[in-house]
Design an enzyme around this catalytic site. Structure first.
Site, PDB file in Angstrom:
ATOM      1  N   ASP A   1       0.731  -1.179   0.047  1.00 10.70           N
ATOM      2  CA  ASP A   1       0.061   0.174  -0.092  1.00 10.70           C
ATOM      3  C   ASP A   1       0.972   1.372   0.038  1.00 10.70           C
ATOM      4  OD1 ASP A   1      -1.967   2.043   0.324  1.00 10.70           O
ATOM      5  OD2 ASP A   1      -2.387   1.472   2.401  1.00 10.70           O
ATOM      6  N   SER A   2       1.593   1.758  -1.169  1.00 13.17           N
ATOM      7  CA  SER A   2       2.423   2.674  -1.440  1.00 13.17           C
ATOM      8  C   SER A   2       1.785   3.887  -1.775  1.00 13.17           C
ATOM      9  CB  SER A   2       3.581   2.302  -2.225  1.00 13.17           C
ATOM     10  OG  SER A   2       3.129   2.264  -3.503  1.00 13.17           O
TER      11      SER A   2
END
Length: 298
Positions: free
Chosen positions: A168-169
């Site tokens: 989850d960047s």
């Protein structure tokens, strides 16, 4: 505290403007009711404000990361597309996700025995716990462990360990740039057990087809089974964002969940995700499908 007492350069005349080189020529604007936090961590600019219509909003380096009104469509999809594509995910790693929303979704799966989150920016976690309680609730679960550090370096210490890894960047123009390149995907593969599955944030088909193509091409050199899915979310650029979903098992159809909740469980656990939308999220408009098919064919 009023907007005037605590403000931010991107807030003018009571409106937040999301102006970013990643989406030139367009900007999302939200009316600000109250600035809750404005500061700089070791890695990025951090802003939280209460909006008129989208609840509390988390902004990193000028880009909206989450709002209370629509965050679930992203968090649920990036988590459950991967988790329900694995027959029995017991050990799960989240890279990034410092707001806690993905963790919240991961621990909804009773089969998960351990969920580890690795985020480089401790300030994001602290701010989220204070101002985004519904998202950060995941940190309170007994199955959760948190590591503060670089996800790339963290993965180098693990081989054949995880069933699912969710990245989850933020966008690839800041501290997350390395998480969109082949060496990172090789680390993900090495850290997964046989049959392991990944999802990673993979930008918007309306404005980032070049980025999407490059990411898919890189993933395909490492994983035999690679697909692209997307979700709709009003406060992300152009109203949608995509995910790379990949498995070490070449035989499974990632668009068909291996595990399903009952309709009653789905309604209780999720606001956006269900087994039908799992399948539908892989159906792409022609212009995007052509690019994705070219990048994933071999």
């Amino acid at each position: 505290m009023s907007v005037q007492e605590l403000s931010h350069p991107l807030i003018k005349d009571g409106w937040f403007r999301e102006i970013n080189n990643m989406w030139p020529g367009q900007a999302m604007t939200l009316k600000v009711k109250k600035v809750l936090y404005a500061g700089k961590s070791k890695y990025q600019d951090v802003l939280v404000f209460e909006s008129e219509t989208y609840g509390h909003v988390l902004v990193l380096d000028g880009a909206i990361q989450a709002t209370e009104r629509d965050e679930f469509s992203y968090q649920e999809m990036i988590a459950h597309l991967a988790l329900n594509s694995h027959p029995n995910p017991k050990k799960v790693l989240v890279i990034g996700g410092g707001d806690g929303g993905v963790l919240r979704e991961v621990v909804k799966h009773e089969c998960v025995e351990e969920a580890i989150l690795c985020d480089i920016d401790e300030d994001v976690i602290k701010v989220s716990k204070q101002y985004l309680p519904e998202m950060s609730a995941g940190f309170n679960h007994p199955k959760v462990k948190v590591h503060i550090g670089d996800g790339f370096k963290f993965l180098q210490d693990y081989q054949n360990t995880f069933d699912v890894i969710i990245t989850d960047s933020s966008d690839p123009d800041g501290p997350a740039e390395a998480l969109f390149q082949k060496p990172y995907f090789q680390l993900l593969s090495d850290a997964l057990r046989g049959g392991g599955v990944i999802t990673t944030q993979a930008e918007c088909m309306w404005i980032h087809l070049g980025v999407i193509s490059n990411v898919l091409t890189a993933v395909k050199t490492v994983f035999p089974n690679v697909r692209y899915a997307y979700t709709t979310i009003p406060t992300y650029p152009s109203g949608s964002i995509g995910f790379v979903v990949a498995s070490k098992d070449a035989s499974i159809d990632l668009s068909k969940p291996l595990r399903k909740w009952s309709p009653e469980e789905e309604n209780k656990l999720c606001k956006y995700y269900n087994s039908e939308i799992h399948a539908a999220s892989f159906v792409l408009p022609t212009f995007a499908r052509d690019v994705v098919d070219k990048a994933t064919s071999s």
